[in-house]
Design an enzyme around this catalytic site. Sequence first.
Site, PDB file in Angstrom:
ATOM      1  N   LYS A  47      -7.366   1.730  -2.629  1.00 20.99           N
ATOM      2  CA  LYS A  47      -6.716   0.774  -1.408  1.00 20.99           C
ATOM      3  C   LYS A  47      -7.329   1.723  -0.223  1.00 20.99           C
ATOM      4  O   LYS A  47      -7.468   1.007   0.789  1.00 20.99           O
ATOM      5  CB  LYS A  47      -5.266   0.492  -1.673  1.00 20.99           C
ATOM      6  CG  LYS A  47      -4.778  -0.206  -0.472  1.00 20.99           C
ATOM      7  CD  LYS A  47      -5.404  -1.492  -0.227  1.00 20.99           C
ATOM      8  CE  LYS A  47      -4.688  -1.804   1.234  1.00 20.99           C
ATOM      9  NZ  LYS A  47      -5.261  -3.462   1.644  1.00 20.99           N
ATOM     10  N   THR A 103       0.773  -1.257  -0.033  1.00 18.97           N
ATOM     11  CA  THR A 103      -0.143   0.133   0.005  1.00 18.97           C
ATOM     12  C   THR A 103       0.833   1.194   0.018  1.00 18.97           C
ATOM     13  O   THR A 103       1.684   1.368   1.060  1.00 18.97           O
ATOM     14  CB  THR A 103      -0.769   0.050   1.225  1.00 18.97           C
ATOM     15  OG1 THR A 103      -1.682  -1.355   1.223  1.00 18.97           O
ATOM     16  CG2 THR A 103      -1.809   1.343   1.263  1.00 18.97           C
ATOM     17  N   LEU A 133      -6.795  -8.838   0.755  1.00 17.91           N
ATOM     18  CA  LEU A 133      -6.693  -9.854   1.802  1.00 17.91           C
ATOM     19  C   LEU A 133      -6.966  -9.504   3.376  1.00 17.91           C
ATOM     20  O   LEU A 133      -6.304  -8.585   3.745  1.00 17.91           O
ATOM     21  CB  LEU A 133      -5.906 -11.020   1.339  1.00 17.91           C
ATOM     22  CG  LEU A 133      -4.476 -10.829   1.690  1.00 17.91           C
ATOM     23  CD1 LEU A 133      -4.179 -10.772   3.342  1.00 17.91           C
ATOM     24  CD2 LEU A 133      -3.579 -11.719   0.966  1.00 17.91           C
ATOM     25  N   CYS A 174      -2.960  -2.248   9.369  1.00 15.91           N
ATOM     26  CA  CYS A 174      -3.454  -2.029   8.126  1.00 15.91           C
ATOM     27  C   CYS A 174      -4.402  -0.584   8.748  1.00 15.91           C
ATOM     28  O   CYS A 174      -4.045   0.643   8.272  1.00 15.91           O
ATOM     29  CB  CYS A 174      -4.286  -2.746   7.242  1.00 15.91           C
ATOM     30  SG  CYS A 174      -3.233  -4.023   7.044  1.00 15.91           S
ATOM     31  N   ASN A 206      -9.882   0.831   2.912  1.00 13.45           N
ATOM     32  CA  ASN A 206      -9.792   0.651   4.349  1.00 13.45           C
ATOM     33  C   ASN A 206     -10.203   1.583   5.195  1.00 13.45           C
ATOM     34  O   ASN A 206     -10.876   1.423   6.447  1.00 13.45           O
ATOM     35  CB  ASN A 206      -8.151   0.476   4.335  1.00 13.45           C
ATOM     36  CG  ASN A 206      -7.623  -1.045   4.387  1.00 13.45           C
ATOM     37  OD1 ASN A 206      -8.335  -1.708   4.144  1.00 13.45           O
ATOM     38  ND2 ASN A 206      -6.393  -1.236   4.570  1.00 13.45           N
ATOM     39  N   GLY A 211      -7.910  -3.047  15.300  1.00 14.70           N
ATOM     40  CA  GLY A 211      -6.592  -3.146  15.465  1.00 14.70           C
ATOM     41  C   GLY A 211      -5.863  -3.672  14.094  1.00 14.70           C
ATOM     42  O   GLY A 211      -6.416  -3.479  13.095  1.00 14.70           O
TER      43      GLY A 211
HETATM   44  C1  UGA Z   1      -7.762  -5.114   6.476  1.00 16.26           C
HETATM   45  C2  UGA Z   1      -9.185  -5.189   5.303  1.00 16.26           C
HETATM   46  O1  UGA Z   1     -10.203  -5.975   5.819  1.00 16.26           O
HETATM   47  C3  UGA Z   1      -8.532  -5.913   4.259  1.00 16.26           C
HETATM   48  O2  UGA Z   1      -9.382  -5.748   2.963  1.00 16.26           O
HETATM   49  C4  UGA Z   1      -6.971  -5.137   3.721  1.00 16.26           C
HETATM   50  O3  UGA Z   1      -6.308  -6.002   2.898  1.00 16.26           O
HETATM   51  C5  UGA Z   1      -6.172  -5.284   4.835  1.00 16.26           C
HETATM   52  O4  UGA Z   1      -6.893  -4.603   6.104  1.00 16.26           O
HETATM   53  C6  UGA Z   1      -4.816  -4.716   4.551  1.00 16.26           C
HETATM   54  O5  UGA Z   1      -4.940  -3.357   4.245  1.00 16.26           O
HETATM   55  O6  UGA Z   1      -3.822  -5.297   4.425  1.00 16.26           O
HETATM   56  P1  UGA Z   1      -7.211  -7.060   8.463  1.00 16.26           P
HETATM   57  O7  UGA Z   1      -6.607  -5.795   9.117  1.00 16.26           O
HETATM   58  O8  UGA Z   1      -6.433  -8.321   8.247  1.00 16.26           O
HETATM   59  O9  UGA Z   1      -7.676  -6.532   6.942  1.00 16.26           O
HETATM   60  O10 UGA Z   1      -8.354  -7.508   9.001  1.00 16.26           O
HETATM   61  P2  UGA Z   1      -9.795  -7.130   9.393  1.00 16.26           P
HETATM   62  O11 UGA Z   1     -10.663  -8.266   9.410  1.00 16.26           O
HETATM   63  O12 UGA Z   1     -10.226  -6.113   8.251  1.00 16.26           O
HETATM   64  O13 UGA Z   1      -9.881  -6.710  10.880  1.00 16.26           O
HETATM   65  C7  UGA Z   1      -9.313  -5.395  11.230  1.00 16.26           C
HETATM   66  C8  UGA Z   1      -9.651  -5.040  12.843  1.00 16.26           C
HETATM   67  O14 UGA Z   1     -11.131  -4.762  12.736  1.00 16.26           O
HETATM   68  C9  UGA Z   1      -9.535  -6.275  13.668  1.00 16.26           C
HETATM   69  O15 UGA Z   1      -9.255  -5.482  14.903  1.00 16.26           O
HETATM   70  C10 UGA Z   1     -11.126  -6.456  13.661  1.00 16.26           C
HETATM   71  O16 UGA Z   1     -11.317  -7.307  15.094  1.00 16.26           O
HETATM   72  C11 UGA Z   1     -11.691  -5.285  13.600  1.00 16.26           C
HETATM   73  N1  UGA Z   1     -13.227  -5.303  13.144  1.00 16.26           N
HETATM   74  C12 UGA Z   1     -13.670  -6.009  12.281  1.00 16.26           C
HETATM   75  C13 UGA Z   1     -14.216  -5.173  14.275  1.00 16.26           C
HETATM   76  O17 UGA Z   1     -13.978  -4.623  15.320  1.00 16.26           O
HETATM   77  N2  UGA Z   1     -15.573  -5.060  13.836  1.00 16.26           N
HETATM   78  C14 UGA Z   1     -15.820  -5.657  12.634  1.00 16.26           C
HETATM   79  O18 UGA Z   1     -17.270  -5.528  12.534  1.00 16.26           O
HETATM   80  C15 UGA Z   1     -15.062  -5.986  11.880  1.00 16.26           C
END
Ligand code: UGA
Length: 449
Positions: free
Chosen positions: A201, A121, A150, A257, A205, A254
Amino acid sequence: MKLTIIGTGYVGLVAAVCFAKLGHYVTAVDREHIIQDLRENKLAIWEPTLQEMLETCRSDGRLFFETDVAHASKGADALMIAVGTPAGVSGRTDLSQVDHVIAQLKQAEDVCPPFIIMKSTVPVGTCDELEADLHAAGLRTEVVFNPEFLRQGSAINDFMNPDRIVFGCRSHLAKAALHQLYRGINAPIQVCDRRSAELIKYASNAFLAMKISFANMIADVCEDYGADNRQVMQGVGADRRIGPHFLQAGIGYGGSCFSKDLQSLLASGNAIGRSLPLLEATAQINEERIPQLLEKLISIWGNPRGKRLGVLGISFKPHTNDIRDAPFLTLLRLCYLYGIEVQTYDPVVQPATIEGVCQMDTAYEAAAGAHAIIIMTEWPQFAELDWVLMAQLMYQPILLDGRNVLSEEVISRLMAVENVIYIPVGRPMEQTTLTLKRDTSTLRHIYGT
Ligand code: UGA
């Protein structure tokens, strides 16, 4: 195709394994000690099915590991950059790892592939600048931006089944090369200019982070008015224009990203005098989550000093051992500040990962003697624990369910245990009424009712 990938972190390694699985010949490059481990099939990251896929691709002769960029680039059809782009000074993206790769390519001009695919990114305009830099050095390569969407914990599945694939490129040749690379993945492909792809991107996010902060803000309102935020978000998310995902309230987002990308976008805006108030509010709401939750416990405890807090889950989300920017780290800092002792349990984060943290082997050990338990990640097995036993093991059975994982059935069983206080997020707290000796004015204070 022959593809060279620089960087074997989450994105680089998952891409390497998946492109090899799709039939390409992939050489992944990283530093000596990392490559040494990968050659022995040792992974530093825990990601479902990654280990098995890595072993299969290597034994099929499609995946190789190298330490030298020039050597690995020889004869490659494309080179993909998937190195870290962490937050730098005042939130701006630190591009030093990208710059290092470009410097190496400039020195290896005779082997530089025709296409450089940027997966990391990077701020808007970076690919234009890198290409101009390479051209000025006499290299005729085209820089393409191909963002990755992802999620950790479901990385392989997300890579193989994406909602969309974005190509930010200039020429038909680059577009054709990317089509060939992704042949076998069934997803809509959007082709656009590089700057738009770079912003897609960040904006994606930022929007996801904004949805989470919105859900957390509404969760606070639910607590004020005695509503149930799970019901509220179910009703809100049922609207197809809004969608049901990323509306789970809790301890806040958290990971490596969301915060970093939000800060980078804010810093980019700042640099040109553009304010982005929605993103500022998103970040602020998120920063307040952990202090707010801890305050609930402190209001019940009174003096926090010397209290023992059991923590379930250290990583920023389940199905990963990644603790980068995990809300747990914020919790830990505050606990040190208040003199609260912390004992943790996490299913995959290795013991002794965080200095000074008492990491237990089981959830029950993390509960033993604790003055409260907080659930920080929604590992499915946490919902399956014997919560009555957990409460009985505790010194003071206060359960702060930071992810709303406990079912109604478990909660009602818990209510049979003496003195239990169950604190969910975004809905009314439950407590054993029979033998509760505390002054309920404290609880009224917590929810302001
Ligand atoms: C995130 C994006 O979802 C991906 O699409 C992106 O590719 C990635 O960042 C990146 O830029 O590399 P990621 O950080 O792996 O992915 O995980 P997420 O599933 O998005 O969760 C991020 C945070 O949000 C976690 O702490 C999760 O617990 C929190 N979250 C997620 C919530 O508190 N509530 C929700 O409803 C969803």
